[in-house]
Design an enzyme around this catalytic site. Structure first.
Site, PDB file in Angstrom:
ATOM      1  N   CYS A 264      -2.178   9.726   2.483  1.00  0.00           N
ATOM      2  CA  CYS A 264      -1.710   9.145   1.217  1.00  0.00           C
ATOM      3  C   CYS A 264      -2.679   9.389   0.067  1.00  0.00           C
ATOM      4  O   CYS A 264      -2.263   9.453  -1.085  1.00  0.00           O
ATOM      5  CB  CYS A 264      -1.469   7.653   1.391  1.00  0.00           C
TER       6      CYS A 264
ATOM      7  N   GLU B  70       0.892  -1.173   0.000  1.00  0.00           N
ATOM      8  CA  GLU B  70       0.000   0.000   0.000  1.00  0.00           C
ATOM      9  C   GLU B  70       0.925   1.217   0.000  1.00  0.00           C
ATOM     10  O   GLU B  70       1.457   1.594   1.056  1.00  0.00           O
ATOM     11  CB  GLU B  70      -0.887  -0.012   1.256  1.00  0.00           C
TER      12      GLU B  70
END
Ligand code: NAD
Length: 453
Positions: free
Chosen positions: A244, A210
């Site tokens: 993010c 991720e």
């Protein structure tokens, strides 16, 4: 001498004993995790405030509640998720039973970053526990107050024979990664993602990565500037931009930029007051190194809004930059802070060209009153996730997979996707021990007649 060897051996033996596989054991662990969240809410909020100046509300909605929802969903659906999945058969296997069994991988490593240090550690943990694995957690050493709670309090709520928290920075994590795991789930930067994947490759260990990147946010001329500004400002400066999936830069025409700037200034003042530094709702940069890097980026282009900073508090004002060149650092690296450059493009085609010339982002956003514009961007680009006329709220849906593509990562999780990520999908065919006459047709010598089959 490997400092992790004894614990890892112990966890591996616990997995081999089979006790993590039962539905009762998995449910008990999930319940323990739920109790940890319930009984330590304030402790977690305090730790997040110390690490990131996170407001209680941001801590609740983006960290604690998301974990609670995942625990509740997994508890509710555990027996259903664990069931074998029957599949169709063909003429040669008609009398057999064919199904997919979801079995735990074994010993799983979860490595988390510092920006949502509770969410990004515990949401994957829900999936790993529900799937029946033994788990090693490696929190970020940078969000050190949260790391302490995870290391000292969380283990009291879980079976310590099957679960461990290991601490350390790059050096210790590098050493930990030399060990063999059955699955590695990593959240962090693409740079470290490559290190993790290379270490995993030595043992042929599967990984979920991720990662991050630069998330474009296209704003069409056909839009209501104040509505767009409210939404973009909120999700760019949430957690002081250390998200993010936050928009990394805005792409729009110069005319739209001129309409957006006053609207963004107005949204910033409304959300954080005339002096954002004194707002309890604006976060701080997590550490000195990260602060210095961001301060360097303030020198790119021209400051249109904000631009102030205070090293003693690691404060950076919500900032918008204009007249930015593509070659400047702010457009070359992931910003990961409260700075938003605006890059001018003439129309949709140029925006698509700008986006597709770069690495595939983790998230892509498009704002327009015209649904064809939003759909065009969705059609012509690729990204881990896509938001039309809104920010990262799609993340609150556990019915959607969360993950990147290309440089922004591989694999996904949330809800049932987490359970599937941490389960090996084993192909099973159980045939009848007798009925040999029916099998005769397969055996040599092969006659011409049989070959026609
Ligand atoms: P990072 O990659 O520096 O660190 C992540 C983890 O890796 C930490 O636990 C750290 O201790 C460990 N680590 C650091 N250097 C290492 C090394 N050399 N060898 C082995 N392990 C090492 O990331 P970060 O600074 O903590 O977080 C910011 C990055 O994470 C950004 O790129 C952001 O986009 C990304 N991120 C992605 C997601 C997502 O869900 N895709 C979520 C949050 C953050």
């Amino acid at each position: 001498m490997d400092p992790f060897a004894d614990t890892l051996r112990r966890l591996r033996e616990a997995f081999r004993s089979g006790r993590t596989r039962t539905a009762e054991f998995r449910a008990a662990q999930l319940k323990g995790l739920g109790r940890f969240l319930e009984e330590n809410k304030q402790l977690l909020r305090d730790a997040l405030a110390q690490d990131l100046h996170k407001s209680s509300l941001e801590a609740d909605v983006s960290e604690i509640i998301m974990c609670e929802n995942e625990v509740n969903l997994a508890m509710k659906n555990l027996s259903c998720w664990m069931k074998d999945e029957p599949v169709s058969t063909n003429m040669f296997t008609k009398l057999s039973s064919a199904f997919i069994r979801k079995e735990p991988y074994g010993l799983v490593l979860i490595v988390a970053p510092w920006n949502y240090p509770v969410n990004l550690m515990l949401v994957p943990l829900v999936g790993a526990l529900a799937a029946g694995n033994c788990v090693v957690l490696k929190p970020s050493e940078i969000s050190k107050n949260t790391e302490k709670v995870l290391a000292e309090v969380l283990p009291q709520y879980l079976d310590q024979g099957c679960f461990a928290v290991m601490l350390g920075g790059p050096e210790e994590t590098g050493q930990l990664l030399e060990n063999r795991f059955d699955y590695i789930f990593f959240t962090g930067s693409p740079r470290v993602g490559k290190i993790v994947m290379a270490a995993a490759a030595k043992h042929l260990t599967p990984v979920t990565l991720e990662l991050g990147g630069k998330n474009p946010c296209y704003v069409d001329d056909d839009c209501d500037p104040q509505t767009v500004a409210n939404r973009v400002v909120w999700f760019r400066y949430f957690n002081a931009g250390q998200t993010c999936v936050a928009p990394d830069y805005v792409l729009c025409s110069r005319e739209t930029q001129e309409r957006l700037l006053p609207a963004m200034q107005s949204a910033i003042t409304r959300f954080y007051g005339d002096d954002p530094k004194s707002s309890p709702n604006l976060g701080r940069i997590v550490g000195e190194r990260q602060f210095q890097r961001l301060q360097g980026l303030l020198g790119c282009g021209r400051v249109a809004i904000g631009g102030q900073s205070d090293e003693s508090e690691r404060y950076i004002a919500p900032t918008v930059l204009v007249d930015v060149q593509e070659s400047e650092p702010v457009m070359q690296e992931e910003i990961f802070g409260p700075i938003l450059p605006v890059v001018n493009v003439q129309g949709l085609a140029e925006a698509v060209d700008f986006i597709t010339r770069r690495e595939k982002p983790l998230a892509l956003y498009a704002f327009s009153n015209n649904s064809q514009v939003v759909n065009h961007l969705l059609e012509q680009t690729s990204s881990g996730s896509f938001g039309g006329n809104d920010g990262f709220v799609y993340q609150t849906l556990s019915s959607l997979p969360f993950g990147g593509v290309g440089h922004s990562g591989m694999g996904n999780y949330h809800g049932k996707f987490s359970f599937d990520t941490f389960s090996h999908h084993r192909a099973c065919l159980l045939s009848h021990p007798g009925l040999e006459k029916l099998h005769e047709v397969r055996y040599p010598p092969y006659s011409d007649h049989r070959r026609q089959l």
